[in-house]
Design a protein around this motif. Sequence first.
Motif, PDB file in Angstrom:
ATOM      1  N   GLU A  58       0.846  -1.184   0.000  1.00 35.89           N
ATOM      2  CA  GLU A  58       0.000   0.000   0.000  1.00 35.89           C
ATOM      3  C   GLU A  58       0.886   1.241   0.000  1.00 35.89           C
ATOM      4  O   GLU A  58       1.794   1.368   0.821  1.00 35.89           O
ATOM      5  N   SER A  59       0.605   2.120  -0.942  1.00 30.00           N
ATOM      6  CA  SER A  59       1.335   3.388  -1.000  1.00 30.00           C
ATOM      7  C   SER A  59       0.330   4.519  -0.864  1.00 30.00           C
ATOM      8  O   SER A  59      -0.874   4.292  -0.798  1.00 30.00           O
ATOM      9  N   VAL A  60       0.842   5.748  -0.852  1.00 32.06           N
ATOM     10  CA  VAL A  60      -0.065   6.889  -0.786  1.00 32.06           C
ATOM     11  C   VAL A  60      -0.897   6.987  -2.059  1.00 32.06           C
ATOM     12  O   VAL A  60      -1.958   7.598  -2.060  1.00 32.06           O
ATOM     13  N   LYS A  61      -0.449   6.330  -3.134  1.00 31.07           N
ATOM     14  CA  LYS A  61      -1.156   6.383  -4.420  1.00 31.07           C
ATOM     15  C   LYS A  61      -2.152   5.242  -4.613  1.00 31.07           C
ATOM     16  O   LYS A  61      -3.207   5.441  -5.205  1.00 31.07           O
ATOM     17  N   SER A  62      -1.800   4.018  -4.186  1.00 34.11           N
ATOM     18  CA  SER A  62      -2.640   2.859  -4.504  1.00 34.11           C
ATOM     19  C   SER A  62      -2.247   1.637  -3.678  1.00 34.11           C
ATOM     20  O   SER A  62      -1.304   1.672  -2.899  1.00 34.11           O
TER      21      SER A  62
END
Length: 119
Positions: A58-62
Motif C-alpha cells: 500500500e502506498s499513498v497512491k494505490s
Amino acid sequence: MSQVFFTEEHEFIEILAANKARVGITAFAAEQLGDIVHVELPEVDDEFDAEEEIATVESVKSVSEVYAPFAGKVVAVNEELEDAPELVNEDAQGKGWFFEIETEEDIDTSEFLTEEPAE
C-alpha cells in the motif's frame, strides 16, 4: 553468488538455493508506487500456487498485489517491513525484500526475465 530474475509485474526473484528464493518488488515498482505506507506479508509456512496473490503493498497512491513466482511454502518474511515499510522505497531489492519461498523441486527460471522489465 545469487542470481536475480524479474517478472512482468515488476517483482524480483533472488535465487538463494536451487529450491529457495527471496522475493520483493523492483526498485522501478517502488518508485512508481511512491511512498510505501504498509506491506501485508504472508505468514511463514503458508503455501501458495504460482501466480497466486501472496502479499500486498500500500502506498499513498494505490494498493498493489504481489504474486507468488512459483508454487511453494513461505519460509521467512521480512518482519522489519511491519514497522518500517519505507525500506521498500529506500532499498527495494535489498533491505526491502518481502519473503522467502521454497519449493520441493528446483526452481524453473526459464519463464522469468533476466533484466528488470521496461515501463
